[in-house]
Scaffold this motif. Structure first.
Motif, PDB file in Angstrom:
ATOM      1  N   PRO A  31      60.104  12.919   6.238  1.00 38.66           N
ATOM      2  CA  PRO A  31      60.086  14.361   6.519  1.00 38.66           C
ATOM      3  C   PRO A  31      60.034  14.624   8.028  1.00 38.66           C
ATOM      4  O   PRO A  31      59.332  13.921   8.761  1.00 38.66           O
ATOM      5  CB  PRO A  31      58.823  14.850   5.808  1.00 38.66           C
ATOM      6  N   PRO A  32      60.768  15.640   8.498  1.00 41.31           N
ATOM      7  CA  PRO A  32      60.867  15.870   9.945  1.00 41.31           C
ATOM      8  C   PRO A  32      59.678  16.621  10.533  1.00 41.31           C
ATOM      9  O   PRO A  32      59.121  17.542   9.920  1.00 41.31           O
ATOM     10  CB  PRO A  32      62.152  16.690  10.068  1.00 41.31           C
ATOM     11  N   LEU A  33      59.335  16.220  11.737  1.00 41.17           N
ATOM     12  CA  LEU A  33      58.230  16.810  12.493  1.00 41.17           C
ATOM     13  C   LEU A  33      58.709  16.944  13.934  1.00 41.17           C
ATOM     14  O   LEU A  33      59.088  15.951  14.560  1.00 41.17           O
ATOM     15  CB  LEU A  33      57.003  15.888  12.414  1.00 41.17           C
ATOM     16  N   VAL A  34      58.736  18.162  14.462  1.00 37.11           N
ATOM     17  CA  VAL A  34      59.260  18.412  15.802  1.00 37.11           C
ATOM     18  C   VAL A  34      58.101  18.661  16.755  1.00 37.11           C
ATOM     19  O   VAL A  34      57.261  19.532  16.519  1.00 37.11           O
ATOM     20  CB  VAL A  34      60.219  19.614  15.810  1.00 37.11           C
ATOM     21  N   LEU A  35      58.069  17.900  17.849  1.00 39.29           N
ATOM     22  CA  LEU A  35      57.034  18.029  18.873  1.00 39.29           C
ATOM     23  C   LEU A  35      57.637  18.711  20.099  1.00 39.29           C
ATOM     24  O   LEU A  35      58.609  18.200  20.684  1.00 39.29           O
ATOM     25  CB  LEU A  35      56.498  16.655  19.271  1.00 39.29           C
ATOM     26  N   LEU A  36      57.083  19.841  20.512  1.00 40.85           N
ATOM     27  CA  LEU A  36      57.622  20.626  21.631  1.00 40.85           C
ATOM     28  C   LEU A  36      56.574  20.709  22.740  1.00 40.85           C
ATOM     29  O   LEU A  36      55.467  21.217  22.534  1.00 40.85           O
ATOM     30  CB  LEU A  36      58.007  22.016  21.141  1.00 40.85           C
ATOM     31  N   HIS A  37      56.936  20.203  23.914  1.00 42.82           N
ATOM     32  CA  HIS A  37      55.989  20.085  25.020  1.00 42.82           C
ATOM     33  C   HIS A  37      55.768  21.415  25.726  1.00 42.82           C
ATOM     34  O   HIS A  37      56.419  22.424  25.451  1.00 42.82           O
ATOM     35  CB  HIS A  37      56.491  19.028  26.016  1.00 42.82           C
ATOM     36  N   GLY A  38      54.852  21.397  26.684  1.00 42.50           N
ATOM     37  CA  GLY A  38      54.529  22.591  27.448  1.00 42.50           C
ATOM     38  C   GLY A  38      55.373  22.739  28.697  1.00 42.50           C
ATOM     39  O   GLY A  38      56.149  21.850  29.071  1.00 42.50           O
ATOM     40  N   GLY A  39      55.211  23.866  29.373  1.00 40.76           N
ATOM     41  CA  GLY A  39      55.962  24.140  30.588  1.00 40.76           C
ATOM     42  C   GLY A  39      55.630  23.143  31.695  1.00 40.76           C
ATOM     43  O   GLY A  39      54.465  22.816  31.924  1.00 40.76           O
ATOM     44  N   GLY A  40      56.673  22.663  32.378  1.00 39.90           N
ATOM     45  CA  GLY A  40      56.480  21.704  33.449  1.00 39.90           C
ATOM     46  C   GLY A  40      56.303  20.281  32.971  1.00 39.90           C
ATOM     47  O   GLY A  40      56.108  19.376  33.792  1.00 39.90           O
ATOM     48  N   GLN A  41      56.364  20.045  31.661  1.00 37.42           N
ATOM     49  CA  GLN A  41      56.253  18.700  31.118  1.00 37.42           C
ATOM     50  C   GLN A  41      57.633  18.244  30.631  1.00 37.42           C
ATOM     51  O   GLN A  41      58.636  18.907  30.860  1.00 37.42           O
ATOM     52  CB  GLN A  41      55.235  18.672  29.982  1.00 37.42           C
ATOM     53  N   THR A  42      57.681  17.103  29.971  1.00 39.04           N
ATOM     54  CA  THR A  42      58.912  16.609  29.355  1.00 39.04           C
ATOM     55  C   THR A  42      58.571  16.041  27.987  1.00 39.04           C
ATOM     56  O   THR A  42      57.403  16.001  27.590  1.00 39.04           O
ATOM     57  CB  THR A  42      59.581  15.504  30.197  1.00 39.04           C
ATOM     58  N   ARG A  43      59.595  15.561  27.288  1.00 39.55           N
ATOM     59  CA  ARG A  43      59.373  14.971  25.965  1.00 39.55           C
ATOM     60  C   ARG A  43      58.460  13.750  26.027  1.00 39.55           C
ATOM     61  O   ARG A  43      57.861  13.360  25.015  1.00 39.55           O
ATOM     62  CB  ARG A  43      60.715  14.585  25.335  1.00 39.55           C
ATOM     63  N   HIS A  44      58.319  13.166  27.221  1.00 42.38           N
ATOM     64  CA  HIS A  44      57.476  11.980  27.354  1.00 42.38           C
ATOM     65  C   HIS A  44      55.991  12.301  27.230  1.00 42.38           C
ATOM     66  O   HIS A  44      55.165  11.389  27.149  1.00 42.38           O
ATOM     67  CB  HIS A  44      57.783  11.274  28.674  1.00 42.38           C
ATOM     68  N   THR A  45      55.673  13.598  27.192  1.00 44.16           N
ATOM     69  CA  THR A  45      54.311  14.009  26.841  1.00 44.16           C
ATOM     70  C   THR A  45      53.875  13.381  25.518  1.00 44.16           C
ATOM     71  O   THR A  45      52.694  13.107  25.303  1.00 44.16           O
ATOM     72  CB  THR A  45      54.255  15.548  26.715  1.00 44.16           C
ATOM     73  N   TRP A  46      54.847  13.144  24.632  1.00 41.43           N
ATOM     74  CA  TRP A  46      54.557  12.682  23.273  1.00 41.43           C
ATOM     75  C   TRP A  46      54.818  11.181  23.083  1.00 41.43           C
ATOM     76  O   TRP A  46      54.905  10.710  21.960  1.00 41.43           O
ATOM     77  CB  TRP A  46      55.406  13.463  22.268  1.00 41.43           C
ATOM     78  N   ASP A  47      54.934  10.426  24.182  1.00 40.99           N
ATOM     79  CA  ASP A  47      55.285   9.009  24.045  1.00 40.99           C
ATOM     80  C   ASP A  47      54.256   8.204  23.258  1.00 40.99           C
ATOM     81  O   ASP A  47      54.605   7.180  22.646  1.00 40.99           O
ATOM     82  CB  ASP A  47      55.477   8.375  25.431  1.00 40.99           C
ATOM     83  N   ARG A  48      53.011   8.612  23.286  1.00 44.83           N
ATOM     84  CA  ARG A  48      51.995   7.919  22.466  1.00 44.83           C
ATOM     85  C   ARG A  48      51.865   8.549  21.086  1.00 44.83           C
ATOM     86  O   ARG A  48      51.605   7.860  20.099  1.00 44.83           O
ATOM     87  CB  ARG A  48      50.638   7.944  23.172  1.00 44.83           C
ATOM     88  N   THR A  49      52.060   9.845  21.017  1.00 46.23           N
ATOM     89  CA  THR A  49      51.898  10.564  19.754  1.00 46.23           C
ATOM     90  C   THR A  49      53.044  10.285  18.785  1.00 46.23           C
ATOM     91  O   THR A  49      52.823  10.067  17.590  1.00 46.23           O
ATOM     92  CB  THR A  49      51.822  12.077  20.031  1.00 46.23           C
ATOM     93  N   GLY A  50      54.295  10.305  19.293  1.00 47.89           N
ATOM     94  CA  GLY A  50      55.467  10.150  18.440  1.00 47.89           C
ATOM     95  C   GLY A  50      55.450   8.903  17.581  1.00 47.89           C
ATOM     96  O   GLY A  50      55.585   8.979  16.346  1.00 47.89           O
ATOM     97  N   PRO A  51      55.290   7.712  18.173  1.00 51.34           N
ATOM     98  CA  PRO A  51      55.306   6.499  17.344  1.00 51.34           C
ATOM     99  C   PRO A  51      54.136   6.417  16.382  1.00 51.34           C
ATOM    100  O   PRO A  51      54.279   5.881  15.284  1.00 51.34           O
ATOM    101  CB  PRO A  51      55.279   5.359  18.373  1.00 51.34           C
ATOM    102  N   ARG A  52      52.985   6.963  16.763  1.00 52.55           N
ATOM    103  CA  ARG A  52      51.846   6.950  15.844  1.00 52.55           C
ATOM    104  C   ARG A  52      52.125   7.782  14.597  1.00 52.55           C
ATOM    105  O   ARG A  52      51.825   7.368  13.472  1.00 52.55           O
ATOM    106  CB  ARG A  52      50.596   7.494  16.551  1.00 52.55           C
ATOM    107  N   LEU A  53      52.697   8.970  14.788  1.00 53.79           N
ATOM    108  CA  LEU A  53      52.996   9.825  13.640  1.00 53.79           C
ATOM    109  C   LEU A  53      54.139   9.247  12.813  1.00 53.79           C
ATOM    110  O   LEU A  53      54.147   9.358  11.582  1.00 53.79           O
ATOM    111  CB  LEU A  53      53.333  11.239  14.114  1.00 53.79           C
ATOM    112  N   ALA A  54      55.101   8.607  13.468  1.00 53.28           N
ATOM    113  CA  ALA A  54      56.189   7.961  12.729  1.00 53.28           C
ATOM    114  C   ALA A  54      55.648   6.836  11.863  1.00 53.28           C
ATOM    115  O   ALA A  54      56.099   6.643  10.732  1.00 53.28           O
ATOM    116  CB  ALA A  54      57.245   7.435  13.694  1.00 53.28           C
ATOM    117  N   ALA A  55      54.682   6.093  12.387  1.00 61.02           N
ATOM    118  CA  ALA A  55      54.078   5.010  11.614  1.00 61.02           C
ATOM    119  C   ALA A  55      53.323   5.538  10.402  1.00 61.02           C
ATOM    120  O   ALA A  55      53.089   4.801   9.437  1.00 61.02           O
ATOM    121  CB  ALA A  55      53.139   4.189  12.501  1.00 61.02           C
ATOM    122  N   SER A  56      52.961   6.827  10.449  1.00 57.75           N
ATOM    123  CA  SER A  56      52.268   7.459   9.319  1.00 57.75           C
ATOM    124  C   SER A  56      53.227   8.096   8.327  1.00 57.75           C
ATOM    125  O   SER A  56      52.791   8.758   7.383  1.00 57.75           O
ATOM    126  CB  SER A  56      51.287   8.521   9.836  1.00 57.75           C
ATOM    127  N   GLY A  57      54.544   7.921   8.552  1.00 52.98           N
ATOM    128  CA  GLY A  57      55.504   8.370   7.552  1.00 52.98           C
ATOM    129  C   GLY A  57      56.317   9.590   7.911  1.00 52.98           C
ATOM    130  O   GLY A  57      56.974  10.171   7.037  1.00 52.98           O
TER     131      GLY A  57
END
Length: 289
Positions: A31-57
């Motif tokens: 199932p899809p989950l979209v992570l949207l960062h804050g102003g002045g940041q980039t998608r790399h804000t989620w570099d630790r969060t993304g793989p952890r949530l993917a590992a959870s399905g």
């Protein structure tokens, strides 16, 4: 899937044909989950969060917002909030599925308008990360002042990392200052932030535009999906009374605080942030099943 798995690149098309760069973790069947960062940041804000949530399905999609990172810049320098909301609508439509949106700060504001105003994005739930219908103007001013502080950039990556560490004094300095390189780009012999500096013209002086608080509350009330507000326990942007007011006026919203986290909750306390949202995500998935 391991938590250090590398993401796969993907592109989306936002309003006006603007290209949005994204990283994707997880199986295509998840199932899809979209992570949207804050102003002045980039998608790399989620570099630790993304793989952890993917590992959870989950199949996790983390885009760069327009004007940020590797995504396109607005040709006319316009970064009105409605443009970000329309980009979210376009991304959700291109996915062709109903994702859960997790939006931090600017990403949360755009997600809230996309979910609650016509044409409403087809989503399953919304997680707002330290953003509500109105901010504490003092906290927003502090962010904008930081973004404006070094228009000439930095001599090297280490100087940029030291500047961020001084700004985020409540957070231990990173073990590897080189990690901030993903949020920088070369400009001549200097390193500058990886976002369009013209954004500051849209942000400055508009910490809480007239009528915006009621507009955001109205959008939240008109979403037909569950909302979770994740507040940083020591945030100077979303005070406790602001979070309480939001949940009081939006009956289908609930709130959780992440202790010792400031406005950038996932960056400050990533493990606790994940622990805070996973029960909510699991509950949405069970309800759908």
């Amino acid at each position: 899937m391991t938590t250090d798995a590398l993401p796969q690149p993907r592109g989306f098309v936002g309003r006006g044909g603007i290209r949005l760069a994204a990283d994707v973790w997880g199986a295509a069947s998840s199932p899809p989950l979209v992570l949207l960062h804050g102003g002045g940041q980039t998608r790399h804000t989620w570099d630790r969060t993304g793989p952890r949530l993917a590992a959870s399905g989950w199949r996790v999609i983390a885009p760069d917002l327009r004007g940020h990172g590797d995504s396109g810049w607005s040709a006319d320098g316009d970064y009105d909030l409605d443009l970000f909301a329309d980009d979210v609508r376009a991304l959700v439509a291109e996915l062709g599925e109903r994702p859960i949106l997790v939006g931090a700060s600017l990403g949360g504001l755009g997600s809230l308008l996309a979910a609650g105003e016509a044409p409403r994005a087809a989503i399953r739930a919304l997680v707002l990360v330290d953003v509500a219908h109105r901010p504490d103007p003092r906290g927003v001013r502090r962010i904008i002042e930081f973004m404006c502080r070094r228009p000439d950039g930095f001599a090297d990556v280490g100087e940029a990392a030291a500047t961020v560490s001084a700004y985020l004094a409540h957070r231990p300095p990173p073990d590897d200052p080189e990690g901030i390189r993903k949020n920088l780009r070369r400009q001549g012999d200097r390193w500058v932030w990886h976002w369009d500096p013209r954004m500051l013209d849209s942000f400055a002086g508009r910490t809480d535009p007239p009528g915006m608080s009621e507009r955001l509350l109205d959008a939240a009330r008109h979403t037909d999906v569950p909302i979770l507000l994740v507040r940083g326990g020591i945030s100077d942007v979303v005070r406790e009374d602001i979070a309480e007011e939001f949940c009081d006026r939006v009956p289908h919203a609930r709130r959780i605080d992440v202790a010792d986290a400031g406005h950038m909750v996932a960056g400050d306390r990533n493990e606790h942030f994940i622990d805070a949202i996973v029960p909510f995500l699991v509950g949405i998935e069970r309800a759908a099943g």
